[in-house]
Design an enzyme around this catalytic site. Structure first.
Site, short mmCIF file in Angstrom:
data_model
loop_
_atom_site.label_atom_id
_atom_site.label_comp_id
_atom_site.label_asym_id
_atom_site.label_seq_id
_atom_site.Cartn_x
_atom_site.Cartn_y
_atom_site.Cartn_z
CG ASP A 186 -3.00 3.32 13.89
OD1 ASP A 186 -2.44 3.69 14.47
OD2 ASP A 186 -3.37 1.85 13.16
CG ASP A 216 -2.07 -1.20 1.41
OD1 ASP A 216 -2.69 -1.19 0.27
OD2 ASP A 216 -1.85 -1.99 2.05
N1 ARG Z 1 -6.67 -0.95 17.76
C1 ARG Z 1 -5.51 -1.25 17.73
C2 ARG Z 1 -4.73 0.54 17.86
O1 ARG Z 1 -5.98 1.69 17.96
C3 ARG Z 1 -4.53 -1.79 16.41
C4 ARG Z 1 -4.18 -0.94 15.30
C5 ARG Z 1 -3.25 -1.84 14.54
N2 ARG Z 1 -3.34 -1.61 12.95
C6 ARG Z 1 -3.50 -3.13 12.38
N3 ARG Z 1 -3.45 -3.05 11.31
N4 ARG Z 1 -3.32 -3.97 12.80
O2 ARG Z 1 -4.06 0.94 18.36
#
Ligand code: ARG
Length: 403
Positions: free
Chosen positions: A124, A14
């Site tokens: 994120d 990506d």
């Molecule tokens: N849900 C977790 C957080 O917001 C992990 C997100 C991580 N991203 C992934 N692609 N698994 O901190």
């Protein structure tokens, strides 16, 4: 001069496509930045070359493993940070560090925007953009996946057409984010929250149901910082790495939960954080020995707020910063040793030893010769219970029934 955009680059499909995609959409030059937070992936130099091959005008890689351990994992440990009492904030603490490196690169190369490959559904995107704004209010953000329709399928088509040097056949059924503090796995069959995780979901931990010999470990802390394991000095990074190995081998640190994202979605997440959870367990127990009761009670509330702030993308914020000062002061006298048995998926504390202990054997003992004057307790209990008795008498008088 052309506009410049700094991209948070992982080396995967990506963000590799995003380099050319951003160029095409905005006409800007793209600078790729990859940060090593202990994800144990490909060689950084390989990643750097790939970014250039995908069209970046500059590519920078940073080995930030010690910085991540000392400045991001350690504050999380001092705060015993567990979002919703369980998740040790694996991804949440890595984003602000990555943002710091992105902003530094933006300054160095005269970029006006910072880009990331997040979708619009997760936490994120918030952490990248709010973090960028907090460190550099003049920079703006750009998210090709969320803002200009760069879906998976279109990314693959783009990569094929442009002949990008990336493996588009490698299809992982899960979305994974990992670093030295732990590993987060989502999507795929895990989206059905009744489906149990299969063994192939895990990479940092062995199956806890396979019985091995127990492993006994002694962790030494100084002011809340793990400084030695079994008497051998360690850096923070080494402490996490060694405990990842040893606790991971015993199947410790698996978490399967449904969590509340900041955007309002409940999501199924599987984590493994053997080192983080073992260190937090040891640290919490040493605090139980060394931290005065009222401070300890208040700290537990502050810890929860710390975790929520960091989860919600407010690493660089006034309250988080002030809470760090509090956590540091509360940890000043948290020094000593914790012994644990690692076995069958659990890290059990079996011993504590500390020069700064508040545990007083002579007060606690039920043997002869204790220094605690039990006769004083009679008056204490009487006065402590007085408000309850007064309220009860009033309730009787007015006929309010006690449930
Ligand atoms: N849900 C977790 C957080 O917001 C992990 C997100 C991580 N991203 C992934 N692609 N698994 O901190």
């Amino acid at each position: 001069m052309k506009e410049r955009i700094v991209l948070a680059y992982s080396g995967g499909l990506d963000t590799s496509v995003a380099i050319g995609w951003i160029g095409k959409e905005t006409g800007a030059e793209v600078i790729a930045v990859a940060v090593d937070v202990g994800q144990n992936g490909e060689d950084l130099e390989v990643i750097r070359k790939r970014a250039l091959a995908c069209g970046a005008i500059e590519a920078e890689v940073a080995d930030a493993r010690h910085e991540f351990a000392n400045e991001y994992c350690l504050p999380a440990l001092k705060a015993n940070a567990l979002y919703m009492d369980r998740y040790p904030l694996v991804s949440a603490i890595s984003r602000p560090l990555i943002v710091k490196h992105l902003v530094a690169a933006a300054r160095k190369h005269g970029a006006s925007r910072v880009a990331h490959g997040c979708t619009g559904k997760g936490n994120d995107q918030v952490r990248f953009e709010v973090g960028t704004g907090a460190l550099a209010p003049d920079l703006t953000s750009y998210a090709p996946v969320r803002d200009s329709g760069m879906t998976r399928d279109r990314a693959i088509a783009f990569a094929e057409k442009a002949g990008l040097p990336i493996d588009i056949t490698k299809k992982n059924p899960f979305s994974i984010d990992q670093n030295v503090w732990g590993r987060a796995v989502e999507t795929g069959f895990l989206e059905d929250i009744w489906n149990a995780p299969t063994e192939n979901v895990y990479a940092y931990t062995q199956d806890p149901s396979i019985v091995r010999d127990p492993d006994e470990v002694v962790i030494t802390f100084k002011s809340g910082i793990p400084i030695a394991i079994d008497g051998k000095p360690v850096t923070m990074l080494e402490a996490i790495q060694q405990m990842n190995q040893r606790a991971g081998a015993q199947g410790i640190g698996r978490i399967d939960m449904v969590e509340d994202r900041l955007v309002g979605i409940k999501s199924r997440e599987v984590y493994e954080a053997p080192g983080a959870l073992t260190l937090i367990t040891a640290h919490q127990e040493l605090e139980n020995v060394c931290v005065e009761r009222e401070l300890a009670r208040f700290k537990r509330q502050a810890e929860q707020r710390w975790g929520e702030l960091v989860y919600d993308g407010l690493w660089f914020s006034p309250l988080k910063s002030a809470l760090d000062t509090f956590m540091n002061e509360a940890n000043e006298l948290v020094s000593g040793e914790i012994r644990m048995t690692l076995h069958a998926g659990r890290a059990i504390v079996t011993g504590r030893r500390s020069e700064t202990s508040l545990y007083d054997f002579d007060l606690a003992t039920y043997d002869e010769g204790d220094t605690y004057d039990q006769s004083l307790a009679k008056g204490f209990v009487d006065i402590w219970g007085m408000p309850s008795r007064i309220a009860a008498a009033r309730d009787l008088r007015v006929g309010k029934s006690m449930k």
